[in-house]
Design a protein around this motif. Structure first.
Motif, short mmCIF file in Angstrom:
data_model
loop_
_atom_site.label_atom_id
_atom_site.label_comp_id
_atom_site.label_asym_id
_atom_site.label_seq_id
_atom_site.Cartn_x
_atom_site.Cartn_y
_atom_site.Cartn_z
N THR A 48 -23.14 12.10 49.93
CA THR A 48 -22.76 13.50 49.70
C THR A 48 -21.33 13.64 49.22
O THR A 48 -20.87 14.75 48.99
CB THR A 48 -22.94 14.31 51.00
OG1 THR A 48 -22.18 13.70 52.05
CG2 THR A 48 -24.40 14.38 51.40
N TYR A 101 -35.94 20.57 53.99
CA TYR A 101 -34.87 20.12 53.11
C TYR A 101 -35.08 20.46 51.64
O TYR A 101 -34.22 20.18 50.80
CB TYR A 101 -34.67 18.61 53.26
CG TYR A 101 -34.14 18.23 54.62
CD1 TYR A 101 -32.91 18.73 55.05
CD2 TYR A 101 -34.86 17.42 55.48
CE1 TYR A 101 -32.41 18.41 56.31
CE2 TYR A 101 -34.38 17.09 56.73
CZ TYR A 101 -33.15 17.58 57.15
OH TYR A 101 -32.67 17.27 58.39
N SER A 145 -31.69 25.18 49.53
CA SER A 145 -31.34 23.76 49.50
C SER A 145 -30.76 23.40 48.14
O SER A 145 -31.00 24.08 47.15
CB SER A 145 -32.57 22.89 49.78
OG SER A 145 -33.49 22.98 48.71
N ARG A 195 -27.41 18.00 46.52
CA ARG A 195 -26.38 17.25 47.25
C ARG A 195 -26.73 17.13 48.73
O ARG A 195 -26.46 16.09 49.35
CB ARG A 195 -25.04 17.95 47.08
CG ARG A 195 -23.86 17.16 47.62
CD ARG A 195 -22.56 17.82 47.24
NE ARG A 195 -21.42 17.03 47.65
CZ ARG A 195 -20.17 17.33 47.35
NH1 ARG A 195 -19.91 18.40 46.62
NH2 ARG A 195 -19.17 16.57 47.76
N THR A 196 -27.32 18.16 49.30
CA THR A 196 -27.71 18.10 50.71
C THR A 196 -29.13 17.57 50.87
O THR A 196 -29.47 16.98 51.89
CB THR A 196 -27.61 19.49 51.36
OG1 THR A 196 -28.43 20.42 50.62
CG2 THR A 196 -26.19 19.98 51.36
N ARG A 197 -29.97 17.78 49.84
CA ARG A 197 -31.38 17.40 49.93
C ARG A 197 -31.59 15.89 49.86
O ARG A 197 -32.29 15.30 50.70
CB ARG A 197 -32.15 18.08 48.80
CG ARG A 197 -33.63 17.71 48.73
CD ARG A 197 -34.31 18.38 47.56
NE ARG A 197 -33.98 17.77 46.28
CZ ARG A 197 -33.49 18.43 45.24
NH1 ARG A 197 -33.23 19.71 45.31
NH2 ARG A 197 -33.23 17.80 44.11
N LYS A 203 -31.23 13.34 52.76
CA LYS A 203 -32.26 13.51 53.80
C LYS A 203 -33.64 13.08 53.30
O LYS A 203 -34.42 12.46 54.02
CB LYS A 203 -32.32 14.98 54.23
CG LYS A 203 -31.02 15.54 54.77
CD LYS A 203 -30.63 14.89 56.08
CE LYS A 203 -29.36 15.53 56.64
NZ LYS A 203 -28.95 14.88 57.92
#
Length: 389
Positions: free
Chosen positions: A263, A365, A370, A373-375, A378
């Motif tokens: 990230t 997610y 969403s 970058r965050t997905r 995960k």
């Protein structure tokens, strides 16, 4: 006791000052070191001289770049308007090769517009012929409407000769990146000038960088993007095809299967970094990477076809292409494909893809709000486990 306290305070402050000075000195050293990698010269040159250099083969536009020459007639006419009115035009950036030839690094749209207007734009195979440029009326010069450089028919409106001479004598600022600059100079300059601009999408910039640095790498990516199985599984709009999005999907697959994403970077920056790594890696295993790609997408096409990356609503696949589904299905299958026995396990894979869209983790997610970058951090470990047989 008081004196001791003051001494400690002074010592701590002195230590902080030394650290700051060290950082400042390191920064100055970094600047001096990197400055030597970017050797440039700048000077003005008349448009007439620039056109003559192109005619003589001393200034070249890589033919592959002309696929990205897509300014509208309005934008082209505004450029001619700017020249006639003396409105400043951004510098043209060129790279001087070891043989002395100049390559266009930034300024494709401006130079190509001038070449087209003067009927000097070369034809390129598989690129639609542009034809001559007929100007539109502009905000300040509405009487440019219908003007051409030279008459072909009696009814044509030819630009008055004094204005043609004025254009030829008008000067553009050139910035030349010299051949003894660092190996990454052309890559960095082109990327920084164009990323986020109107010239091209992020992937078009990467394509252009690959063409300039190592064309064989661009050709390899292009061949994968044209793979029949891959093409059959993605359902994209014409706009996304125009912006070279299929090549970005190929890069997305290669990047996320062979490199680790964190990230700390935006996804686009990560893809830029991986592109640069592949270009610089003489040991990158193109052959096996291609085999892995073809195995995954031939399997997905056989089992799901163009439903592969659409949402499953419990009854059927529907809607548009989903990046999140593309990531989950392709990365998950790539990690576990050797466990499956196709075609006997076709239904197993089909059911897993259907179940994916109702899975709580996948929904959490990839739902509204969403972002990549965050997905991705995960989804990648999740999907590698989810598609395990």
């Amino acid at each position: 006791m008081y004196i001791f306290s003051v001494d400690i305070t002074s010592w701590v402050q002195a230590k902080k000052n030394r650290k700051q000075m060290t950082k400042q000195e390191n920064l100055l050293q970094e600047i001096e070191s990197k400055k030597t990698e970017f050797k440039t010269e700048s000077y003005p040159m008349s448009i007439g001289e620039l056109i003559n250099l192109h005619k003589n083969g001393e200034l070249i536009i890589n033919p592959d770049f002309q696929r990205y020459f897509r300014w509208s007639n309005t934008q082209k006419s505004r450029l001619i308007e700017s020249i006639l009115l003396g409105i400043p035009i951004p510098s043209i950036f060129l790279f001087q090769r070891e043989d002395g030839i100049w390559e266009v690094v930034d300024g494709l749209q401006r130079i190509s517009t001038l070449l087209q207007f003067m009927s000097e734009l070369p034809e390129v195979e598989d690129v639609p012929k542009k034809g001559r440029l007929v100007l539109e009326g502009t905000k300040y010069l509405p009487h440019l409407e219908g003007m051409v450089w030279e008459k072909e028919k009696d009814e044509d409106l030819e630009l008055p000769n004094p204005l043609k001479l004025f254009i030829k004598r008008s000067k553009l600022n050139l910035s030349i990146i010299l051949s003894d600059s660092g190996t990454n100079a052309k890559f960095d300059v082109f990327q920084r000038l164009n990323t986020g601009g109107s010239f091209a999408s992020d992937q078009e910039v990467r394509n252009s960088v690959m063409i300039m640095i190592k064309k064989d790498t661009f050709t390899w990516f292009k061949e994968l993007a044209n793979d029949e199985n891959f093409a059959n599984t993605i359902s994209l709009s014409d706009r996304l095809y125009d912006e070279q999005y299929p090549l970005e999907l190929v890069l997305r697959f290669i990047s996320l299967t062979k490199y680790e994403y964190t990230t700390k970077k935006e996804l686009s920056d990560f893809f830029d970094e991986i592109t640069e790594k592949i270009l610089q890696d003489d040991d990158f295993d193109y052959e096996n990477a291609k085999i892995d790609f073809e195995n995954v997408f031939s399997t997905i096409n056989q089992v799901l076809g163009d439903d592969a990356f659409k949402r499953y609503d419990g009854t059927k696949f529907k809607g548009k292409f989903l990046e999140s589904a593309f990531e989950a299905v392709t990365i998950g299958l790539a990690e576990n494909i050797e466990q499956y026995d196709f075609p006997d396990d076709n239904n197993l894979l089909l059911n897993k893809v259907k179940e994916l869209h109702s899975n709580e983790t996948f929904i959490r997610y990839t739902g509204s709000g969403s972002n990549a970058r965050t997905r991705i951090p995960k989804i990648i470990p999740f999907t590698k486990e989810f598609f395990r047989k």
